[in-house]
Design a protein around this motif. Structure first.
Motif, PDB file in Angstrom:
ATOM      1  N   ASP A 201       0.868  -1.173   0.000  1.00  0.00           N
ATOM      2  CA  ASP A 201       0.000   0.000   0.000  1.00  0.00           C
ATOM      3  C   ASP A 201       0.906   1.224   0.000  1.00  0.00           C
ATOM      4  N   VAL A 202       0.302   2.408   0.110  1.00  0.00           N
ATOM      5  CA  VAL A 202       1.086   3.634  -0.008  1.00  0.00           C
ATOM      6  C   VAL A 202       1.660   4.107   1.321  1.00  0.00           C
ATOM      7  N   ARG A 203       1.389   3.381   2.399  1.00  0.00           N
ATOM      8  CA  ARG A 203       1.853   3.822   3.705  1.00  0.00           C
ATOM      9  C   ARG A 203       3.364   3.624   3.888  1.00  0.00           C
ATOM     10  N   LEU A 204       3.905   4.319   4.903  1.00  0.00           N
ATOM     11  CA  LEU A 204       5.326   4.203   5.196  1.00  0.00           C
ATOM     12  C   LEU A 204       5.670   2.787   5.632  1.00  0.00           C
ATOM     13  N   THR A 205       6.840   2.358   5.253  1.00  0.00           N
ATOM     14  CA  THR A 205       7.297   1.026   5.629  1.00  0.00           C
ATOM     15  C   THR A 205       8.813   0.983   5.563  1.00  0.00           C
ATOM     16  N   THR A 206       9.390   0.086   6.342  1.00  0.00           N
ATOM     17  CA  THR A 206      10.829  -0.169   6.238  1.00  0.00           C
ATOM     18  C   THR A 206      11.107  -1.330   5.291  1.00  0.00           C
ATOM     19  N   SER A 207      10.056  -1.968   4.796  1.00  0.00           N
ATOM     20  CA  SER A 207      10.219  -3.122   3.906  1.00  0.00           C
ATOM     21  C   SER A 207      10.522  -2.665   2.481  1.00  0.00           C
ATOM     22  N   LYS A 208      11.471  -3.319   1.868  1.00  0.00           N
ATOM     23  CA  LYS A 208      11.798  -3.050   0.464  1.00  0.00           C
ATOM     24  C   LYS A 208      11.007  -4.038  -0.387  1.00  0.00           C
ATOM     25  N   ASN A 209       9.692  -3.770  -0.468  1.00  0.00           N
ATOM     26  CA  ASN A 209       8.801  -4.700  -1.156  1.00  0.00           C
ATOM     27  C   ASN A 209       8.192  -4.121  -2.427  1.00  0.00           C
ATOM     28  N   GLY A 210       8.778  -3.050  -2.950  1.00  0.00           N
ATOM     29  CA  GLY A 210       8.336  -2.526  -4.230  1.00  0.00           C
ATOM     30  C   GLY A 210       8.923  -3.324  -5.380  1.00  0.00           C
ATOM     31  N   PHE A 211       8.265  -3.275  -6.535  1.00  0.00           N
ATOM     32  CA  PHE A 211       8.758  -4.014  -7.695  1.00  0.00           C
ATOM     33  C   PHE A 211       8.191  -3.418  -8.971  1.00  0.00           C
ATOM     34  N   SER A 212       8.750  -3.854 -10.099  1.00  0.00           N
ATOM     35  CA  SER A 212       8.310  -3.410 -11.423  1.00  0.00           C
ATOM     36  C   SER A 212       8.081  -4.632 -12.298  1.00  0.00           C
ATOM     37  N   GLN A 213       7.049  -4.572 -13.114  1.00  0.00           N
ATOM     38  CA  GLN A 213       6.784  -5.671 -14.033  1.00  0.00           C
ATOM     39  C   GLN A 213       6.065  -5.147 -15.268  1.00  0.00           C
ATOM     40  N   VAL A 214       6.147  -5.924 -16.331  1.00  0.00           N
ATOM     41  CA  VAL A 214       5.419  -5.622 -17.561  1.00  0.00           C
ATOM     42  C   VAL A 214       4.155  -6.468 -17.580  1.00  0.00           C
ATOM     43  N   VAL A 215       3.024  -5.812 -17.782  1.00  0.00           N
ATOM     44  CA  VAL A 215       1.730  -6.485 -17.824  1.00  0.00           C
ATOM     45  C   VAL A 215       1.218  -6.461 -19.255  1.00  0.00           C
ATOM     46  N   ASN A 216       0.965  -7.635 -19.807  1.00  0.00           N
ATOM     47  CA  ASN A 216       0.409  -7.761 -21.152  1.00  0.00           C
ATOM     48  C   ASN A 216      -1.110  -7.696 -21.040  1.00  0.00           C
TER      49      ASN A 216
END
Length: 504
Positions: A201-216
């Protein structure tokens, strides 16, 4: 998304003067403040925050960052993010801190200038208002919106309901993708949508759980995504660009982070993985643009940093994966930098900078007249001159297009932290370029009390002019009295441009 960290230390530049209390600061006090408070960001004059805000909100966390133990002991229990701010050893002595604190409290005004803005006249006739239809279980909270002009679709990302909607020009859905996390950015590519997820979600976190992907999006199946990057720290953008001319696109990422962050280039390896080249390890990387800034034939990078040391940086491409960093502009930390874009506002063939500041989620949550939309004109020597400032409380994004089809670049701006106590908040504004450095701001039509976080502009309906799509994100800090209004709010609206009218 809400970008500023609640643990950031925010300051301001001077536009007001005042003196309270009996303490008279000395030149030595001023020198201490400028030395220590301006060591990692632009020095902040005490005059742009009220005394009470300095005393109760900002100064205690300045002390935390400087490791002043006597002040740290006065704070309530610190969370894990705040604990990360304390340095290994004190940056100032207790005596020096008292001088700095007294300096700020003595010169801070009791209150800021009246933040009421003049009411703008409505823009009539240029846009037709159209409300999109979302069929979600909970109140829609749109964290990202993107117009695909080739497919005549709007992608609207709802982080609360975990949905990405593909909406047609009439506002009705063509498709819906479920089980999505919080999306912060979408780029259109030949392979599909390059989607950046800031995290769960958009809240603050210390976790590095963001990512990028291509969606077909042509494949309406569960496994229609190809993962590219993982372990990102609250990323706000993934930008594809061939920076070295080898025909293979690199990925440029802005990891906004919290205490930590990064601005990086990711090089694609023969086995399909990506190798990271970090250009900056400071938090707050917000948005980047690719441009040949020095016109030497090699694509450079311009990136806006928020969070403390707010600045616009040029990374000059020197070839062979080497980049030279140069700060083009620096802003006071209290500005809450939120967006920038390059455009030629005056027709001199040099890109100018339009910029918004207004992220107001931190320790100085007061209305500030220096928030708003700025236009900086590039001079022949590469320097910048401020040519325009429209005060908008909580300004969050601005885009430049020739909306009225008269040959120059107009602007549309939104606000997220607006003055919602006002009967007519200036949170959705059209800024017409009149030429000769003159601009005419007017209010655009909205639906009820939208809280605009997202804005995109492109030709949605295929008639040759620039339309607008807007996303409302009510969740988060808000005036409590408006939650009921926003619960039934618009979610997504279009402003369909009428500059080119169909032949009857």
């Amino acid at each position: 998304m809400i970008l500023q960290s609640t643990i950031l230390i925010v300051f301001s530049v001077a536009v007001l003067a005042g003196c309270t209390g009996e303490y008279q600061p000395t030149a030595a006090d001023e020198e201490l403040a400028k030395t220590h408070c301006g060591s990692c960001h632009q020095y902040a004059d005490p005059a742009l925050l009220p005394r009470a805000v300095w005393e109760k909100e900002v100064l205690p966390y300045m002390a935390l960052r400087m490791g002043v133990q006597s002040e740290i002991e006065k704070l309530d229990s610190l969370n894990s993010l705040e604990k990360g701010l304390k340095p290994p050893r004190p940056q100032v002595t207790e005596e020096e801190w008292e001088s700095i604190k007294n300096y700020y409290l003595a010169l801070a005004p009791q209150q800021l200038e009246d933040p009421k803005l003049p009411a703008l006249q409505p823009q009539r006739g240029l846009f037709e208002l159209r409300r999109a239809q979302l069929f979600s279980q909970q109140m829609a909270n749109i964290s990202c919106i993107k117009i695909d002009p080739e497919k005549s679709l709007v992608y609207a990302c709802d982080d609360v309901n975990g949905e990405i909607w593909a909406l047609k020009p009439d506002g009705f859905p063509e498709n819906r993708f479920n089980n999505q996390l919080a999306v912060s950015d979408i780029n259109l590519t030949k392979q599909g949508l390059l989607v950046t997820y800031i995290g769960k979600d958009v809240r603050l976190t210390t976790s590095k759980n963001g990512f990028s992907q291509v969606v077909n999006t042509a494949q309406n199946v569960q496994n229609n995504a190809s993962l590219l990057l993982t372990g990102l720290y609250r990323p706000t953008q993934t930008l594809p660009a061939d920076l070295n001319g080898d025909g293979i696109e690199e990925l440029v990422t802005c990891e906004f982070g919290v205490v930590e962050g990064a601005f990086s280039i990711w090089h694609r390896e023969p086995d399909g993985t990506y190798r990271q080249q970090v250009l900056s390890t400071t938090p707050g990387a917000l948005r980047a643009q690719v441009t040949d800034w020095d016109q030497d034939g090699k694509p450079d990078l311009l990136v806006l940093f928020a969070q403390g040391d707010e600045r616009l940086v040029w990374y000059r491409n020197k070839g062979n994966h080497r980049y030279e960093e140069k700060v083009l502009m620096r802003f006071p930390p209290v500005y809450g930098s939120s967006y920038f874009e390059l455009t030629d506002l005056n027709g001199d063939k040099r890109p100018d900078v339009i910029y918004t500041c207004g992220d107001n989620a931190d320790y100085s949550q007061v209305l500030k007249l220096y928030h708003g939309v700025y236009a900086f004109e590039q001079q022949p020597d590469g320097s910048f001159t401020q040519k325009f400032h429209l005060p908008i409380h909580g300004a969050y994004k601005v885009v430049a297009r020739d909306f009225d089809r008269d040959g120059d670049q107009d602007m549309v701006a939104i606000a997220y932290f607006g003055n919602y106590a006002s009967k007519a908040p200036n949170d959705l504004v059209y800024i017409e370029n009149l030429g000769g450095g003159q601009f005419a701001p007017r209010l655009l039509p909205g639906v009820g009390r939208g809280r605009w976080m997202c804005l995109d502009a492109a030709d949605l309906d295929g008639d040759g002019d620039e339309d607008i799509a807007l996303g409302s994100h009510p969740l988060g800090l808000m005036p409590g009295g408006f939650r009921a209004d926003w619960a039934n709010g618009p979610g997504v609206i279009y402003l369909i441009n009428q500059a080119i009218r169909p032949v009857q």
